[in-house]
Scaffold this motif. Structure first.
Motif, mmCIF file in Angstrom:
data_model
loop_
_atom_site.group_PDB
_atom_site.id
_atom_site.type_symbol
_atom_site.label_atom_id
_atom_site.label_comp_id
_atom_site.label_asym_id
_atom_site.label_seq_id
_atom_site.Cartn_x
_atom_site.Cartn_y
_atom_site.Cartn_z
ATOM 1 N N ALA A 10 0.411 -2.327 -4.737
ATOM 2 C CA ALA A 10 -0.130 -2.950 -3.522
ATOM 3 C C ALA A 10 0.676 -2.474 -2.308
ATOM 4 C CB ALA A 10 -0.056 -4.471 -3.641
ATOM 5 N N GLY A 11 0.291 -2.984 -1.128
ATOM 6 C CA GLY A 11 1.003 -2.655 0.096
ATOM 7 C C GLY A 11 2.501 -2.893 -0.076
ATOM 8 N N GLY A 12 3.307 -1.929 0.350
ATOM 9 C CA GLY A 12 4.754 -2.020 0.164
ATOM 10 C C GLY A 12 5.229 -1.112 -0.956
ATOM 11 N N GLY A 89 -9.574 -2.241 6.456
ATOM 12 C CA GLY A 89 -8.722 -1.719 7.520
ATOM 13 C C GLY A 89 -7.257 -2.056 7.351
ATOM 14 N N ASP A 90 -6.862 -2.532 6.162
ATOM 15 C CA ASP A 90 -5.448 -2.853 5.933
ATOM 16 C C ASP A 90 -4.572 -1.603 6.072
ATOM 17 O OD1 ASP A 90 -5.927 -5.509 5.462
ATOM 18 O OD2 ASP A 90 -5.608 -5.428 3.299
ATOM 19 N N VAL A 91 -3.326 -1.832 6.422
ATOM 20 C CA VAL A 91 -2.383 -0.720 6.573
ATOM 21 C C VAL A 91 -2.359 0.149 5.319
ATOM 22 C CG1 VAL A 91 0.073 -0.156 6.783
ATOM 23 C CG2 VAL A 91 -0.911 -1.933 8.237
ATOM 24 N N ASP A 92 -2.365 -0.491 4.144
ATOM 25 C CA ASP A 92 -2.243 0.304 2.919
ATOM 26 C C ASP A 92 -3.507 1.087 2.589
ATOM 27 O OD1 ASP A 92 -3.475 -2.095 2.272
ATOM 28 O OD2 ASP A 92 -2.464 -2.320 0.350
ATOM 29 N N ALA A 93 -4.604 0.846 3.319
ATOM 30 C CA ALA A 93 -5.826 1.622 3.105
ATOM 31 C C ALA A 93 -5.985 2.757 4.108
ATOM 32 C CB ALA A 93 -7.052 0.706 3.179
ATOM 33 N N VAL A 270 -5.201 -2.340 -10.417
ATOM 34 C CA VAL A 270 -4.612 -1.511 -9.357
ATOM 35 C C VAL A 270 -4.202 -2.451 -8.229
ATOM 36 C CG1 VAL A 270 -5.855 0.637 -9.847
ATOM 37 C CG2 VAL A 270 -6.893 -1.086 -8.351
ATOM 38 N N HIS A 271 -3.547 -1.910 -7.195
ATOM 39 C CA HIS A 271 -3.070 -2.729 -6.074
ATOM 40 C C HIS A 271 -2.201 -3.873 -6.620
ATOM 41 C CE1 HIS A 271 -3.101 -5.334 -2.481
ATOM 42 N NE2 HIS A 271 -3.393 -4.253 -1.792
ATOM 43 N N ILE A 272 -1.162 -3.480 -7.362
ATOM 44 C CA ILE A 272 -0.289 -4.447 -8.030
ATOM 45 C C ILE A 272 0.952 -4.665 -7.161
ATOM 46 C CG2 ILE A 272 0.915 -4.950 -10.195
ATOM 47 C CD1 ILE A 272 -0.847 -2.613 -11.424
HETATM 48 MN MN MN Z 1 -3.213 -4.270 0.348
#
Ligand code: MN
Ligand code: MLT
Length: 304
Positions: A10-12, A89-93, A270-272
């Motif tokens: 996930a993000g981070g 539109g998230d940062v991680d996308a 995914v996105h863990i």
């Molecule tokens: Mn995310």
């Protein structure tokens, strides 16, 4: 179709830059039972030559270098990356889009709302409009993805609304309401032979989503948290999973329960998030998700 997980975190990412929590410490010291993961993205191709990215993660540059299929092969400047499809539109996308400047043509596919978020952020003007075609995909309509020269790619994409929220950086003062619209979507990709769902963010299993996924061949699904309050319990954050727009794996309304009767042939997390114990191969939670028929996605995992 070919399909490859570029990043499963996930993000981070895992480890996350500012996390000294036990799981991240294991990843950082190279523990083989806690392998590092970059932020969520998948690459798909109908012909093994032209690839489309599902999300452009902040780790995209590293992901390209780690996967030979994405290396340039022709002339002095070129790329097998023919396009990017965004789930939100998230940062991680979207942050990885900044790696795709330097004037090589590709198509950028997203809902009108997500395109509006990009248009409102002038830094994305580095993707020059005469080189990068921005294509709006209406919800619930399969569209063939195009190669930069206009030919069809053989891959059809359909975006569909899933419960989610606006990106963190667009939240106002109040906790955001859950929305089901163009903000957060699932992506269905198919060619003549196979299909894949990529749903890295989903706040709830609705009847419509259950009906859509029932009997699917391959679903890559939101594996952000194991327990809704795990970040609060660990002292690493103040938000629940639901507050962040993610359903959790465990619990009555959790992902394991929601999928138990859907007869999906292959289910991959995914996105863990780095707090999720399923990232640790020796955890009881990992054993539990595997017993429920899930695979825990990892970077470089070849799916098709
Ligand atoms: Mn995310
Ligand atoms: C999320 O998946 O909830 C977001 O990526 C969080 C974030 O933007 O940091």
């Amino acid at each position: 179709m070919r399909a490859l997980i570029l990043g499963a975190a996930a993000g981070g990412g895992f480890p996350q830059w500012n996390s000294n929590a036990p799981g991240c410490r294991r990843a950082r010291r190279g523990d083989p039972l806690a392998p590092a993961r970059t932020q969520a993205s998948v690459a798909v191709s109908a012909d093994g030559e032209h690839w489309f990215l599902l999300n452009a993660s902040p780790d995209l540059r590293q992901q390209i270098e780690a996967n030979a299929s994405l290396h340039p092969r022709h002339g002095l400047r070129s790329s097998p990356i023919a396009g990017v499809v965004l789930n939100g539109g998230d940062v991680d996308a979207i942050a990885g889009l900044l790696n795709l400047r330097e004037r090589t043509a590709f198509g950028l596919y997203a809902t009108a709302k997500v395109h509006a978020v990009l248009a409102a952020n002038p830094i994305f003007n580095v993707l020059a409009p005469d080189v990068v075609a921005r294509c709006r995909l209406p919800l619930h309509e399969a569209t063939e993805l195009c190669l930069p020269d206009g030919r069809g790619s053989g891959l059809h994409a359909e975006l569909f609304a899933v419960p989610g929220k606006v990106p963190l950086y667009l939240e106002g003062q109040d906790a955001p309401k859950q929305v089901t619209g163009e903000e957060t979507v699932g992506i269905h990709i198919r060619d003549g032979r196979s299909e894949l769902y990529f749903i890295p963010g989903c706040a709830a299993m609705t009847d419509a989503l259950a009906q859509r996924l029932r009997g699917a061949d391959l679903v890559l699904f939101d594996g952000t948290l194991y327990r809704d309050d795990e970040m609060i319990r660990a002292g690493t954050g103040s938000k629940t999973g639901l507050r962040m727009g993610h359903m959790s794996l465990s619990g009555e309304d959790g992902t394991l329960a929601a999928f138990s009767s859907l007869e999906v042939r292959r289910k991959v997390l995914v996105h863990i998030n780095n707090s999720n114990p399923v990232l640790l191969a020796d955890s009881p939670e990992r054993a539990e998700v595997e017993a429920a028929g899930w695979e825990v996605g990892y970077d470089g995992m070849m799916l098709l």
